[in-house]
Design a protein around this motif. Sequence first.
Motif, PDB file in Angstrom:
ATOM      1  N   GLU A  40      17.255  -0.350  -7.998  1.00 64.51           N
ATOM      2  CA  GLU A  40      17.422   1.155  -8.145  1.00 64.51           C
ATOM      3  C   GLU A  40      15.959   1.793  -8.295  1.00 64.51           C
ATOM      4  O   GLU A  40      15.657   2.621  -7.237  1.00 64.51           O
ATOM      5  CB  GLU A  40      18.091   1.506  -9.129  1.00 64.51           C
ATOM      6  CG  GLU A  40      18.332   3.293  -9.112  1.00 64.51           C
ATOM      7  CD  GLU A  40      19.177   3.907 -10.368  1.00 64.51           C
ATOM      8  OE1 GLU A  40      19.272   5.176 -10.197  1.00 64.51           O
ATOM      9  OE2 GLU A  40      19.911   3.152 -10.855  1.00 64.51           O
ATOM     10  N   LEU A  41      15.185   1.171  -9.369  1.00 68.45           N
ATOM     11  CA  LEU A  41      13.800   1.858  -9.391  1.00 68.45           C
ATOM     12  C   LEU A  41      12.867   1.156  -8.209  1.00 68.45           C
ATOM     13  O   LEU A  41      11.845   1.846  -7.712  1.00 68.45           O
ATOM     14  CB  LEU A  41      13.098   1.590 -10.808  1.00 68.45           C
ATOM     15  CG  LEU A  41      13.640   2.512 -11.680  1.00 68.45           C
ATOM     16  CD1 LEU A  41      12.653   2.164 -13.079  1.00 68.45           C
ATOM     17  CD2 LEU A  41      13.221   3.921 -11.448  1.00 68.45           C
ATOM     18  N   THR A  42      13.012   0.013  -7.821  1.00 66.51           N
ATOM     19  CA  THR A  42      12.475  -0.343  -6.769  1.00 66.51           C
ATOM     20  C   THR A  42      12.632   0.621  -5.410  1.00 66.51           C
ATOM     21  O   THR A  42      11.501   0.782  -4.758  1.00 66.51           O
ATOM     22  CB  THR A  42      12.603  -1.828  -6.432  1.00 66.51           C
ATOM     23  OG1 THR A  42      12.335  -2.600  -7.435  1.00 66.51           O
ATOM     24  CG2 THR A  42      12.151  -2.336  -5.022  1.00 66.51           C
ATOM     25  N   ARG A  43      13.966   0.753  -5.293  1.00 67.09           N
ATOM     26  CA  ARG A  43      14.144   1.639  -4.022  1.00 67.09           C
ATOM     27  C   ARG A  43      13.659   2.973  -4.245  1.00 67.09           C
ATOM     28  O   ARG A  43      12.998   3.700  -3.200  1.00 67.09           O
ATOM     29  CB  ARG A  43      15.580   1.476  -3.804  1.00 67.09           C
ATOM     30  CG  ARG A  43      16.188   0.206  -3.299  1.00 67.09           C
ATOM     31  CD  ARG A  43      17.594   0.187  -3.104  1.00 67.09           C
ATOM     32  NE  ARG A  43      17.982  -1.121  -2.379  1.00 67.09           N
ATOM     33  CZ  ARG A  43      19.103  -1.495  -2.509  1.00 67.09           C
ATOM     34  NH1 ARG A  43      20.104  -0.963  -3.237  1.00 67.09           N
ATOM     35  NH2 ARG A  43      19.408  -2.724  -1.837  1.00 67.09           N
ATOM     36  N   GLN A  44      13.391   3.386  -5.462  1.00 69.56           N
ATOM     37  CA  GLN A  44      12.966   4.763  -5.792  1.00 69.56           C
ATOM     38  C   GLN A  44      11.493   4.871  -5.379  1.00 69.56           C
ATOM     39  O   GLN A  44      10.940   5.732  -4.728  1.00 69.56           O
ATOM     40  CB  GLN A  44      13.281   5.423  -7.106  1.00 69.56           C
ATOM     41  CG  GLN A  44      14.632   5.712  -7.487  1.00 69.56           C
ATOM     42  CD  GLN A  44      15.031   6.225  -8.794  1.00 69.56           C
ATOM     43  OE1 GLN A  44      13.940   6.871  -9.431  1.00 69.56           O
ATOM     44  NE2 GLN A  44      16.055   6.034  -9.178  1.00 69.56           N
ATOM     45  N   MET A  45      10.876   3.766  -5.901  1.00 71.50           N
ATOM     46  CA  MET A  45       9.506   3.447  -5.456  1.00 71.50           C
ATOM     47  C   MET A  45       9.148   3.544  -4.064  1.00 71.50           C
ATOM     48  O   MET A  45       8.228   4.438  -3.436  1.00 71.50           O
ATOM     49  CB  MET A  45       8.938   2.327  -6.105  1.00 71.50           C
ATOM     50  CG  MET A  45       7.335   2.150  -6.080  1.00 71.50           C
ATOM     51  SD  MET A  45       6.688   0.313  -6.622  1.00 71.50           S
ATOM     52  CE  MET A  45       7.632  -0.686  -5.099  1.00 71.50           C
ATOM     53  N   LEU A  46       9.991   2.753  -3.138  1.00 67.56           N
ATOM     54  CA  LEU A  46       9.462   2.545  -1.957  1.00 67.56           C
ATOM     55  C   LEU A  46       9.980   3.964  -1.197  1.00 67.56           C
ATOM     56  O   LEU A  46       9.363   4.387  -0.328  1.00 67.56           O
ATOM     57  CB  LEU A  46      10.688   1.493  -1.101  1.00 67.56           C
ATOM     58  CG  LEU A  46      10.130   0.093  -1.537  1.00 67.56           C
ATOM     59  CD1 LEU A  46      11.156  -0.854  -1.094  1.00 67.56           C
ATOM     60  CD2 LEU A  46       8.801  -0.293  -1.427  1.00 67.56           C
ATOM     61  N   GLU A  47      10.981   4.644  -1.674  1.00 64.69           N
ATOM     62  CA  GLU A  47      11.240   6.089  -1.139  1.00 64.69           C
ATOM     63  C   GLU A  47      10.147   6.973  -1.064  1.00 64.69           C
ATOM     64  O   GLU A  47       9.784   7.641  -0.550  1.00 64.69           O
ATOM     65  CB  GLU A  47      12.478   6.548  -1.656  1.00 64.69           C
ATOM     66  CG  GLU A  47      13.120   7.911  -0.905  1.00 64.69           C
ATOM     67  CD  GLU A  47      13.555   7.688   0.258  1.00 64.69           C
ATOM     68  OE1 GLU A  47      13.671   8.722   1.203  1.00 64.69           O
ATOM     69  OE2 GLU A  47      13.885   6.550   0.654  1.00 64.69           O
ATOM     70  N   ALA A  48       9.384   7.050  -2.567  1.00 68.95           N
ATOM     71  CA  ALA A  48       8.361   7.733  -2.698  1.00 68.95           C
ATOM     72  C   ALA A  48       7.221   7.288  -2.123  1.00 68.95           C
ATOM     73  O   ALA A  48       6.501   8.232  -1.472  1.00 68.95           O
ATOM     74  CB  ALA A  48       8.052   7.796  -4.308  1.00 68.95           C
ATOM     75  N   LEU A  49       7.024   6.132  -1.737  1.00 71.21           N
ATOM     76  CA  LEU A  49       6.013   5.725  -0.779  1.00 71.21           C
ATOM     77  C   LEU A  49       5.991   5.964   0.548  1.00 71.21           C
ATOM     78  O   LEU A  49       5.212   5.985   1.222  1.00 71.21           O
ATOM     79  CB  LEU A  49       5.792   4.175  -1.020  1.00 71.21           C
ATOM     80  CG  LEU A  49       5.075   3.733  -2.425  1.00 71.21           C
ATOM     81  CD1 LEU A  49       5.242   1.992  -2.549  1.00 71.21           C
ATOM     82  CD2 LEU A  49       3.579   4.207  -2.749  1.00 71.21           C
ATOM     83  N   ARG A 151      -1.835   5.448  -0.452  1.00 74.76           N
ATOM     84  CA  ARG A 151      -0.619   5.600  -1.556  1.00 74.76           C
ATOM     85  C   ARG A 151      -0.469   4.210  -2.378  1.00 74.76           C
ATOM     86  O   ARG A 151      -0.426   3.111  -1.565  1.00 74.76           O
ATOM     87  CB  ARG A 151       0.926   5.922  -1.026  1.00 74.76           C
ATOM     88  CG  ARG A 151       0.862   7.123  -0.630  1.00 74.76           C
ATOM     89  CD  ARG A 151       0.610   7.341   0.987  1.00 74.76           C
ATOM     90  NE  ARG A 151       1.896   6.731   1.871  1.00 74.76           N
ATOM     91  CZ  ARG A 151       2.149   6.303   3.263  1.00 74.76           C
ATOM     92  NH1 ARG A 151       0.948   6.335   3.687  1.00 74.76           N
ATOM     93  NH2 ARG A 151       3.157   5.931   3.475  1.00 74.76           N
ATOM     94  N   TYR A 152      -0.278   4.180  -3.557  1.00 73.64           N
ATOM     95  CA  TYR A 152      -0.190   3.080  -4.475  1.00 73.64           C
ATOM     96  C   TYR A 152       0.889   3.149  -5.426  1.00 73.64           C
ATOM     97  O   TYR A 152       1.173   4.214  -6.009  1.00 73.64           O
ATOM     98  CB  TYR A 152      -1.531   2.892  -5.430  1.00 73.64           C
ATOM     99  CG  TYR A 152      -1.523   1.569  -6.325  1.00 73.64           C
ATOM    100  CD1 TYR A 152      -0.993   0.510  -6.164  1.00 73.64           C
ATOM    101  CD2 TYR A 152      -2.184   1.989  -7.571  1.00 73.64           C
ATOM    102  CE1 TYR A 152      -1.027  -0.543  -6.897  1.00 73.64           C
ATOM    103  CE2 TYR A 152      -2.247   0.773  -8.525  1.00 73.64           C
ATOM    104  CZ  TYR A 152      -1.662  -0.360  -8.025  1.00 73.64           C
ATOM    105  OH  TYR A 152      -1.652  -1.467  -9.150  1.00 73.64           O
ATOM    106  N   GLY A 153       1.987   2.223  -5.367  1.00 73.51           N
ATOM    107  CA  GLY A 153       3.025   2.048  -6.375  1.00 73.51           C
ATOM    108  C   GLY A 153       3.018   1.400  -7.346  1.00 73.51           C
ATOM    109  O   GLY A 153       2.759  -0.063  -6.715  1.00 73.51           O
ATOM    110  N   ILE A 154       3.535   1.543  -8.371  1.00 73.95           N
ATOM    111  CA  ILE A 154       3.915   0.310  -9.540  1.00 73.95           C
ATOM    112  C   ILE A 154       5.053   0.702  -9.945  1.00 73.95           C
ATOM    113  O   ILE A 154       5.648   1.788  -9.962  1.00 73.95           O
ATOM    114  CB  ILE A 154       2.719   0.313 -10.514  1.00 73.95           C
ATOM    115  CG1 ILE A 154       2.960   1.725 -11.435  1.00 73.95           C
ATOM    116  CG2 ILE A 154       1.298   0.245 -10.013  1.00 73.95           C
ATOM    117  CD1 ILE A 154       1.937   1.733 -12.666  1.00 73.95           C
ATOM    118  N   HIS A 155       5.698  -0.425 -10.561  1.00 71.77           N
ATOM    119  CA  HIS A 155       6.924  -0.668 -11.378  1.00 71.77           C
ATOM    120  C   HIS A 155       6.731  -1.489 -12.255  1.00 71.77           C
ATOM    121  O   HIS A 155       6.805  -2.832 -12.004  1.00 71.77           O
ATOM    122  CB  HIS A 155       7.997  -1.153 -10.190  1.00 71.77           C
ATOM    123  CG  HIS A 155       9.427  -1.193 -10.938  1.00 71.77           C
ATOM    124  ND1 HIS A 155      10.487  -1.760 -10.009  1.00 71.77           N
ATOM    125  CD2 HIS A 155      10.027  -0.753 -12.018  1.00 71.77           C
ATOM    126  CE1 HIS A 155      11.474  -1.699 -10.766  1.00 71.77           C
ATOM    127  NE2 HIS A 155      11.240  -1.117 -11.790  1.00 71.77           N
TER     128      HIS A 155
END
Length: 222
Positions: A40-49, A151-155
């Motif tokens: 779920e958080l992975t998909r939230q991260m990708l959505e934000a990216l 853009r840089y995303g971390i989880h």
Amino acid sequence: MTQTDLDPNLPGRGLDYNRMPGHWLLAQLGKRVLRPGGLELTRQMLEALDIQSTDHVIEFAPGLGVTARETLERNPLSYTGVERDEAAAQQVNNYLDGPGRNCLVGRAEDTGLPEASATVVYGEAMLSMQTPAHKESIVKEAARLLQSGGRYGIHELSLEPDDLDDEKKAEINKTLSDAIHVGARPLTPTEWKDLLEQNGFQVATQESAPHASIGAGPLHQG
């Protein structure tokens, strides 16, 4: 599980399973979503990216490629994984098809990829396991790889509350490290934010989920 039960095509081959890093042992047992806050958080991260067909994406430590598959569904212009484990890199390369899709064997802190070659960089469940110096090296490498406005995303794992004392942090880190056979050094939400901002990023989105996890992204290069 015995040594003969280990899948030679998965990371962890040749290691004593009693000392194998926890995430690779879980992979050997059939678990494929190895993320602190789950899919779920992975998909939230990708959505934000907000990955688009014009994006050049670099993923640090794709592991078995669960997030890579989600990323490829968004049809970026290019995708490059950088994975230190050769067996894991081969697993990802097995389903990468077509031009501009590749998973390299390398290290996130020194990828060898050209400067400003990405519009999106992300990584999951890997900064938490690094020393403070290695954390900073990896974040600096992300900044180097990104074009202006990238853009840089971390989880990652996160400790709460923000004012947790150092003694309690050390106790948690030792317990985690003993359990997963890998040095674990998660930060508090504010410490993660400070690390990123000190290396030229502006935190645009930050989300959390149970099990002391954090998903942050996108982080716009400043």
